[in-house]
Design a protein around this motif. Structure first.
Motif, PDB file in Angstrom:
ATOM      1  N   MET A 184     -16.806  -5.875 -30.363  1.00 26.93           N
ATOM      2  CA  MET A 184     -17.292  -6.986 -29.658  1.00 26.93           C
ATOM      3  C   MET A 184     -18.688  -6.507 -28.541  1.00 26.93           C
ATOM      4  O   MET A 184     -18.027  -5.323 -28.092  1.00 26.93           O
ATOM      5  N   ARG A 185     -19.892  -6.912 -28.854  1.00 28.28           N
ATOM      6  CA  ARG A 185     -20.951  -6.323 -28.199  1.00 28.28           C
ATOM      7  C   ARG A 185     -20.985  -6.375 -26.582  1.00 28.28           C
ATOM      8  O   ARG A 185     -21.560  -5.753 -25.896  1.00 28.28           O
ATOM      9  N   VAL A 186     -20.391  -8.069 -26.428  1.00 26.23           N
ATOM     10  CA  VAL A 186     -20.686  -7.982 -25.079  1.00 26.23           C
ATOM     11  C   VAL A 186     -19.292  -7.054 -24.180  1.00 26.23           C
ATOM     12  O   VAL A 186     -19.440  -7.209 -22.763  1.00 26.23           O
ATOM     13  N   GLY A 187     -18.242  -6.947 -24.700  1.00 28.57           N
ATOM     14  CA  GLY A 187     -17.670  -5.996 -23.944  1.00 28.57           C
ATOM     15  C   GLY A 187     -16.547  -7.194 -22.760  1.00 28.57           C
ATOM     16  O   GLY A 187     -16.369  -7.780 -23.503  1.00 28.57           O
ATOM     17  N   HIS A 188     -15.715  -6.737 -21.583  1.00 27.29           N
ATOM     18  CA  HIS A 188     -15.069  -7.218 -20.776  1.00 27.29           C
ATOM     19  C   HIS A 188     -16.040  -8.341 -20.182  1.00 27.29           C
ATOM     20  O   HIS A 188     -17.150  -7.841 -19.882  1.00 27.29           O
ATOM     21  N   VAL A 189     -15.507  -9.476 -20.573  1.00 28.23           N
ATOM     22  CA  VAL A 189     -16.034 -10.212 -19.526  1.00 28.23           C
ATOM     23  C   VAL A 189     -15.097 -11.176 -18.566  1.00 28.23           C
ATOM     24  O   VAL A 189     -14.163 -11.511 -18.738  1.00 28.23           O
ATOM     25  N   PRO A 190     -15.807 -10.487 -17.000  1.00 33.91           N
ATOM     26  CA  PRO A 190     -14.793 -11.145 -16.420  1.00 33.91           C
ATOM     27  C   PRO A 190     -15.059 -12.966 -15.831  1.00 33.91           C
ATOM     28  O   PRO A 190     -16.305 -13.300 -15.685  1.00 33.91           O
ATOM     29  N   LEU A 191     -13.824 -12.709 -15.267  1.00 34.54           N
ATOM     30  CA  LEU A 191     -13.719 -14.331 -14.684  1.00 34.54           C
ATOM     31  C   LEU A 191     -13.940 -14.401 -13.397  1.00 34.54           C
ATOM     32  O   LEU A 191     -12.942 -14.340 -13.017  1.00 34.54           O
ATOM     33  N   LEU A 192     -14.786 -15.349 -12.876  1.00 32.51           N
ATOM     34  CA  LEU A 192     -15.643 -15.310 -11.541  1.00 32.51           C
ATOM     35  C   LEU A 192     -14.652 -17.149 -10.880  1.00 32.51           C
ATOM     36  O   LEU A 192     -14.652 -17.335 -11.777  1.00 32.51           O
TER      37      LEU A 192
ATOM     38  N   ALA B  88     -22.388  -7.682 -19.665  1.00 32.44           N
ATOM     39  CA  ALA B  88     -23.022  -8.594 -20.121  1.00 32.44           C
ATOM     40  C   ALA B  88     -22.738  -9.892 -20.101  1.00 32.44           C
ATOM     41  O   ALA B  88     -23.949 -10.740 -20.419  1.00 32.44           O
ATOM     42  N   ALA B  89     -21.780 -10.465 -20.055  1.00 28.86           N
ATOM     43  CA  ALA B  89     -21.701 -11.515 -19.483  1.00 28.86           C
ATOM     44  C   ALA B  89     -20.764 -11.798 -18.314  1.00 28.86           C
ATOM     45  O   ALA B  89     -19.577 -10.653 -18.645  1.00 28.86           O
ATOM     46  N   VAL B  90     -20.551 -12.960 -18.058  1.00 25.61           N
ATOM     47  CA  VAL B  90     -19.318 -13.367 -16.905  1.00 25.61           C
ATOM     48  C   VAL B  90     -19.210 -15.073 -17.247  1.00 25.61           C
ATOM     49  O   VAL B  90     -20.041 -14.997 -17.669  1.00 25.61           O
ATOM     50  N   LEU B  91     -17.659 -15.428 -16.915  1.00 30.05           N
ATOM     51  CA  LEU B  91     -17.454 -16.312 -16.930  1.00 30.05           C
ATOM     52  C   LEU B  91     -17.482 -16.939 -15.156  1.00 30.05           C
ATOM     53  O   LEU B  91     -16.709 -16.725 -14.381  1.00 30.05           O
ATOM     54  N   LEU B  92     -18.203 -18.033 -15.565  1.00 30.88           N
ATOM     55  CA  LEU B  92     -17.657 -18.837 -14.395  1.00 30.88           C
ATOM     56  C   LEU B  92     -16.603 -19.970 -14.315  1.00 30.88           C
ATOM     57  O   LEU B  92     -16.770 -20.852 -15.451  1.00 30.88           O
ATOM     58  N   ALA B  93     -15.961 -20.055 -13.774  1.00 26.82           N
ATOM     59  CA  ALA B  93     -14.463 -20.383 -13.308  1.00 26.82           C
ATOM     60  C   ALA B  93     -14.804 -22.500 -13.631  1.00 26.82           C
ATOM     61  O   ALA B  93     -15.458 -22.375 -12.798  1.00 26.82           O
ATOM     62  N   ASN B  94     -14.504 -22.627 -14.638  1.00 27.92           N
ATOM     63  CA  ASN B  94     -13.843 -24.646 -14.619  1.00 27.92           C
ATOM     64  C   ASN B  94     -16.180 -24.835 -14.703  1.00 27.92           C
ATOM     65  O   ASN B  94     -16.011 -25.787 -14.078  1.00 27.92           O
ATOM     66  N   HIS B  95     -17.014 -23.908 -14.997  1.00 26.23           N
ATOM     67  CA  HIS B  95     -18.566 -23.633 -15.655  1.00 26.23           C
ATOM     68  C   HIS B  95     -18.111 -23.786 -16.664  1.00 26.23           C
ATOM     69  O   HIS B  95     -19.084 -24.008 -17.499  1.00 26.23           O
ATOM     70  N   GLY B  96     -18.397 -22.420 -17.279  1.00 25.61           N
ATOM     71  CA  GLY B  96     -19.603 -21.408 -18.311  1.00 25.61           C
ATOM     72  C   GLY B  96     -19.504 -20.253 -18.695  1.00 25.61           C
ATOM     73  O   GLY B  96     -19.493 -19.486 -16.900  1.00 25.61           O
TER      74      GLY B  96
ATOM     75  N   GLU C 194     -18.950 -17.003 -27.811  1.00 24.50           N
ATOM     76  CA  GLU C 194     -18.787 -18.607 -27.807  1.00 24.50           C
ATOM     77  C   GLU C 194     -17.393 -18.271 -29.326  1.00 24.50           C
ATOM     78  O   GLU C 194     -16.460 -18.916 -28.744  1.00 24.50           O
ATOM     79  N   GLU C 195     -18.456 -17.799 -30.096  1.00 26.42           N
ATOM     80  CA  GLU C 195     -16.548 -17.249 -31.352  1.00 26.42           C
ATOM     81  C   GLU C 195     -16.151 -16.690 -30.450  1.00 26.42           C
ATOM     82  O   GLU C 195     -14.468 -17.325 -31.153  1.00 26.42           O
ATOM     83  N   THR C 196     -15.803 -15.635 -30.169  1.00 20.01           N
ATOM     84  CA  THR C 196     -15.026 -14.868 -29.504  1.00 20.01           C
ATOM     85  C   THR C 196     -13.830 -16.063 -29.022  1.00 20.01           C
ATOM     86  O   THR C 196     -12.682 -15.745 -28.922  1.00 20.01           O
ATOM     87  N   ALA C 197     -14.140 -16.793 -27.839  1.00 14.77           N
ATOM     88  CA  ALA C 197     -13.460 -18.114 -27.028  1.00 14.77           C
ATOM     89  C   ALA C 197     -13.067 -18.438 -27.916  1.00 14.77           C
ATOM     90  O   ALA C 197     -11.589 -19.073 -27.358  1.00 14.77           O
ATOM     91  N   LYS C 198     -13.659 -19.432 -29.084  1.00  9.92           N
ATOM     92  CA  LYS C 198     -12.754 -20.119 -30.277  1.00  9.92           C
ATOM     93  C   LYS C 198     -11.609 -19.169 -30.567  1.00  9.92           C
ATOM     94  O   LYS C 198     -10.694 -19.596 -30.812  1.00  9.92           O
ATOM     95  N   LEU C 199     -11.647 -17.801 -30.945  1.00 13.99           N
ATOM     96  CA  LEU C 199     -10.790 -17.178 -31.633  1.00 13.99           C
ATOM     97  C   LEU C 199      -9.448 -17.213 -30.619  1.00 13.99           C
ATOM     98  O   LEU C 199      -8.332 -17.429 -30.907  1.00 13.99           O
ATOM     99  N   VAL C 200      -9.945 -17.199 -29.699  1.00 15.98           N
ATOM    100  CA  VAL C 200      -8.882 -16.942 -28.056  1.00 15.98           C
ATOM    101  C   VAL C 200      -8.031 -18.413 -27.879  1.00 15.98           C
ATOM    102  O   VAL C 200      -6.869 -17.915 -27.973  1.00 15.98           O
ATOM    103  N   ILE C 201      -8.719 -18.888 -27.936  1.00 16.54           N
ATOM    104  CA  ILE C 201      -8.334 -20.542 -27.616  1.00 16.54           C
ATOM    105  C   ILE C 201      -7.396 -20.561 -29.452  1.00 16.54           C
ATOM    106  O   ILE C 201      -6.435 -21.250 -29.119  1.00 16.54           O
TER     107      ILE C 201
END
Length: 88
Positions: A1-9, A31-39, A58-65
């Protein structure tokens, strides 16, 4: 994945000034972060790169879910009440 590790804030209220320092503190390493309960918040060298990062995330999140049994992190009743008060 090019985005790499995505921390949850941690969660902050919508529109809160507290979100900016959280994102800025992580922007240099991710390159990306997730805002808890936001996106997500994504970045790139260009608008196109940022759009591709968002699509990839988004596609990676779908696969994880789809492949893992994840629990939903809902806001507790106190936070929901605060939001209702602020945004009525």
């Amino acid at each position: 994945m090019r985005v790499g590790h995505v921390p949850l804030l941690p969660y902050t209220h919508p529109g809160s000034a507290a979100v900016r320092p959280l994102v800025v503190a992580n922007a240099h390493e991710h390159a990306a972060v997730l805002l808890a309960n936001h996106g997500p918040v994504v970045s790139g060298r260009s608008f196109r790169d940022a759009v591709f990062a968002a699509e990839e995330l988004e596609e990676t999140a779908k696969l994880v879910i789809l492949t893992k049994a994840l629990t939903v992190r809902r806001l507790d009743a106190r936070l929901v009440a605060e939001l209702e008060t602020r945004h009525k």
